[in-house]
Design an enzyme around this catalytic site. Structure first.
Site, short mmCIF file in Angstrom:
data_model
loop_
_atom_site.label_atom_id
_atom_site.label_comp_id
_atom_site.label_asym_id
_atom_site.label_seq_id
_atom_site.Cartn_x
_atom_site.Cartn_y
_atom_site.Cartn_z
CG ASP A 1 44.36 19.62 10.52
OD1 ASP A 1 44.32 20.76 10.10
OD2 ASP A 1 43.91 18.51 9.82
CG HIS B 1 46.37 20.96 6.91
ND1 HIS B 1 44.81 20.99 7.26
CD2 HIS B 1 46.41 20.54 5.77
CE1 HIS B 1 44.14 20.96 6.26
NE2 HIS B 1 45.03 20.72 5.18
CD GLU C 1 43.10 20.62 1.75
OE1 GLU C 1 42.28 20.64 1.14
OE2 GLU C 1 43.14 20.42 3.08
C1 TNX Z 1 40.92 17.77 2.58
S1 TNX Z 1 42.28 14.91 2.21
C2 TNX Z 1 41.73 17.78 3.58
C3 TNX Z 1 41.34 17.68 4.91
C4 TNX Z 1 39.73 18.08 5.06
C5 TNX Z 1 39.08 17.32 4.18
C6 TNX Z 1 37.64 17.51 4.21
C7 TNX Z 1 43.45 16.00 2.75
C8 TNX Z 1 44.46 15.29 2.58
N1 TNX Z 1 42.91 17.14 3.39
O1 TNX Z 1 42.17 18.66 5.67
O2 TNX Z 1 39.48 17.65 6.33
O3 TNX Z 1 39.36 17.82 2.68
O4 TNX Z 1 36.92 16.49 3.25
#
Ligand code: TNX
Length: 782
Positions: A208, A269, A333
């Protein structure tokens, strides 16, 4: 006499649960009823019990069964002290693990029969035998889970016939060692507990923005550079798993019938990898692993073929370490802004004909292109991909399994396209990084509010899919333990348990067989099992009704009322001593008419107690109003550039700039913050003036700023705290009129949260009111 006996019992209890003494409390945590979690498909109770004694024999008809028998024999040996003999034949009085591949059983199915004469587990596979034995363990007193010798316990199990099989084939737990590292020993500890509750998948989020956590021999900088970050506080945070350690974890899991699914995030990420190999991003600029939470906009560059070569190489090393069929490629994301402005990405879009259509932008289709290529790379190794639900956005690649996290919609869409789905929606209780009690008491979390009951009530098959006969695409369910606010493994366990047990029951137990009240009862037994594993599970705090506060001012007298999120007793003292099992039990509002320290905590049926809340209850005279002549609305403010972690350090600050602010939000809007915080200069500010109090009374204040002072008294002090969801609310008795106010804002990043992401506000409410309101410019004077 009665009192004396009580005291002896209580002392005994304290010995057992207060320390790791190897004494016993078998009678307390009765196994009067069946406590198995997850609840089995069918349980027929019979008369009598099976008593475990020293030199019980264990038998299995297969070598695989024998391995399982040995695992449990050594577990039983640790807590009971008993030795077990392995026999070549089935004998009365023994524990038999019978495997019959010809049985018309499902993979995980088992039958467990406990009679006074012996215990037998019948299954088609070793996995079935393993689950049968786990159920047997849960029929024994809960202290059996301890790895310390327990004495004076009647090691009996009630006689039953259990027929059992799971609802879902995928029962997952995601661990995130990226934001905060989880040492190997702690991962194994979690695997033991997952296995106890029949979870079968550990999704390991290994890469990440904040850290790359797996050794890749071809790219040593991934761990040399990418596994370490200098946090906002200036300290280095690091950790990674060597390939040998990964093998060890995967083997440990597999011995417990848990498959480890690795996650390699793509194409977003990945700032930690980009820090090690900057050419992986569009601009190729030098950077460092991210030190704050949230979504990073520097992502990998699919315009460059290098990115795919890199991923291919990484997969080549990762893939053999994880023998399961699934490989998680992330996909969540990934902001598309850098691709929009990148010549190479645009050229790729053109070359691959990824033009925008009415459903997707060209960049979204580029993301799909990346996922498609990942799918092909992994297919070469016979692996199937799983991705977060964003992989739907540019069109789903052919064999992808979708993990639905932003609600259930992604899962529904994927299933309608005949794709497999794992349900893990945050809003439905599957995100265990959320709060499970009043924010004012709990260690800082990401937000949300997810009680045990909420987790338990989640049904992973949405009605829509059921009505369209697509429910079989839902392969299972998973809880996610994102670790931004899990600063150490104690906090991680605190968030995970006991909620993970509710997930286990959702994943295993048929809908019609679920019953929260009964689960809540069984949890009491399970918690003692968790004690045996040394798990720091959440014990609900006593909470005040309109929000908890550890400083309660009053003028005449006050009634303090408490509740807990789960039905447990609360014990309290008013004499400054720590409440214990003998202390007064809370039975209704506590009336207080002179200054006191109220100490209150939750008492579990096992005798274990939660942490103590120390509440200062102070009789005050109304602090008199000031008769000062003010000049206008707002506050005086001075600010200085630089990063400060303590208000006292401001004494040495120079170059103060003075100004006037109209609203408190201006204390923090002097410099614009950003999602990345790159290049954002920190500053601090002190605002002073007067707040107008509308009528005599006790007022509560809340703020995420560093400090709030009223009439020269330090009311809120958030020093050393992560500046989020402040837990330092306080109260004061104030006369109608103007009162001095001083608010201090310190710009810094602590615990991954930039204080600049806050709004600078101070909130106020009168005692008895439910909700806080923002202090507005009209209430402020200078
Ligand atoms: C979203 S869930 C993310 C994570 C974060 C999380 C915190 C997801 C696929 N991505 O990178 O840690 O929210 O709740």
């Amino acid at each position: 006499m009665k009192k004396f006996i009580l005291m002896v019992c209580a002392t005994l209890l304290l010995n057992v649960f207060g320390s790791k003494a190897s004494s016993s409390t078998s009678q307390l945590t009765s196994n009067n009823d069946i406590n198995i979690i997850p609840k089995p498909t069918s349980v027929e109770k019979q008369k009598g019990k099976f008593k475990l004694v020293n030199a019980n024999s264990i038998y299995s008809n297969t070598s695989e069964g024998k391995i399982i028998a040995e695992l449990f024999a050594s577990k039983l040996q640790a807590s009971t002290g008993y030795d077990f003999n392995f026999t070549e034949k089935e004998k009365t009085g023994n524990i038999s693990l019978i495997m019959n591949p010809k049985l018309m059983y499902k993979e995980d199915q088992y039958k467990l029969s406990v009679t006074p004469k012996g215990v037998s587990v019948l299954a088609k596979t070793p996995k079935g035998l393993f689950y049968g034995m786990q159920s047997f363990m849960q029929l024994l007193p809960p202290q059996v889970e301890s790895n310390i010798l327990q004495t004076n316990i009647d090691w009996s199990a009630p006689c039953v016939t259990i027929n059992d099989e799971p609802r879902f084939g995928y029962r997952g737990v995601m661990l995130d060692p990226c934001r905060h590292f989880i040492p190997v020993e702690n991962v194994k500890k979690q695997l033991d507990v997952m296995a106890l509750f029949k979870m079968n998948t550990m999704h390991f989020h290994l890469t990440d923005d904040q850290g790359w956590r797996i050794e890749i021999k071809k790219y040593p900088k991934l761990t040399e550079i990418g596994s370490s970050r200098i946090d906002g506080e200036g300290t280095e945070y690091k950790g990674y798993y060597t390939q040998e350690e990964i093998k060890d974890i995967v083997k440990y899991a597999s011995d417990r019938f848990i498959t480890v699914i690795p996650e390699l995030e793509t194409p977003g990420h990945e700032l930690a990898a980009i820090s090690a190999y900057p050419h992986l991003s569009c601009k190729g600029e030098d950077t460092t692993p991210r030190i704050i939470w949230g979504v990073e906009d520097i992502v990998m560059c699919p315009g460059k073929e290098d990115m795919f070569t890199f991923l291919e190489d990484v997969i080549k090393e990762m893939e053999p370490l994880f023998p399961g069929t699934y490989f998680h490629i992330g996909g969540d994301e990934c902001p598309k802004s850098s691709w929009k402005n990148c010549e190479k990405c645009q050229a790729r879009i053109k070359a691959e004909n990824l033009t925008a259509d009415n459903k997707h932008t060209a960049e979204e289709r580029l993301q799909s292109y990346v996922i498609g290529r990942m799918e092909n790379i992994l297919a070469k190794y016979g692996k199937k991909i799983i991705g977060w639900d964003e992989i739907l956005e540019g069109g789903l690649s052919s064999n992808a399994t979708v993990m639905s996290w932003r609600g259930e919609q992604g899962g529904i869409e994927a299933a309608l396209q005949n794709h497999d789905v794992i349900m893990t929606p945050g809003g439905n209780g599957m995100y265990l990084d959320t709060y499970q009690g009043d924010r004012n008491n709990e260690p800082v979390a990401i937000g949300g509010f997810t009680t045990l009951e909420k987790v338990y009530s989640y049904n992973p098959v949405p009605d829509t899919l059921k009505s369209m006969n697509k429910e079989h695409f839902v392969k299972g369910v998973q809880c996610n333990n994102w670790s931004e606010y899990m600063y150490n493994t104690d906090i991680m366990e605190y968030r995970m348990y006991p909620r993970l047990l509710a997930v286990s029951e959702i994943a295993w137990t048929d809908l019609g067989n679920k019953d929260y009240k009964d689960f809540e009862r069984r949890i009491n037994d399970a918690q003692i099992r968790l004690d045996g594993h040394g798990i720091n599970y959440h014990i609900p705090y006593p909470e005040q009704l309109n929000g908890s506060c550890n400083f309660v001012a009053f003028t005449d007298n006050v009634d303090l009322e408490f509740k807990t999120t789960r039905p447990y007793d609360m014990v309290y003292t008013l004499d400054g001593t720590e409440p214990n099992i003998r202390s007064a039990k809370y039975s209704g509002p506590i009336k207080i008419s002179e200054s006191k320290i109220l100490k209150i905590r939750t008492l579990l049926p096992s005798g274990k107690m939660g942490p103590t809340r120390n509440i200062t209850v102070e009789k005050q005279n109304l602090s008199p109003a000031s008769l000062v002549k003010t000049q206008g609305n707002g506050l005086n403010m001075k600010m200085t550039m630089g990063t400060y972690f303590k208000s006292s350090e401001l004494d040495n600050a120079k170059d103060w700039k003075k100004m006037n602010i109209k609203e408190l939000k201006e204390i923090r809007s002097q410099v614009e913050s950003s999602e990345s915080m790159r290049g954002v200069e920190q500053y601090s500010a002190i605002a002073t003036g007067y707040i107008n109090i509308p009528e005599d009374g006790v007022y509560y204040f809340s703020s995420e700023n560093e400090q709030v002072w009223i009439d020269g008294k330090l009311l809120i002090n958030n020093e050393g705290e992560v500046k989020r969801f402040s837990r330092k609310d306080s109260s004061m008795a104030l006369a109608k009129g103007l009162h001095e106010i001083k608010v201090i804002f310190l710009g810094h990043i602590m615990g991954g949260w930039p204080s600049m992401w806050n709004d600078g506000s101070v909130k106020i409410k009168k005692a008895g009111e439910k909700n806080f309101a923002y202090v507005t410019g009209e209430q402020l004077f200078y």
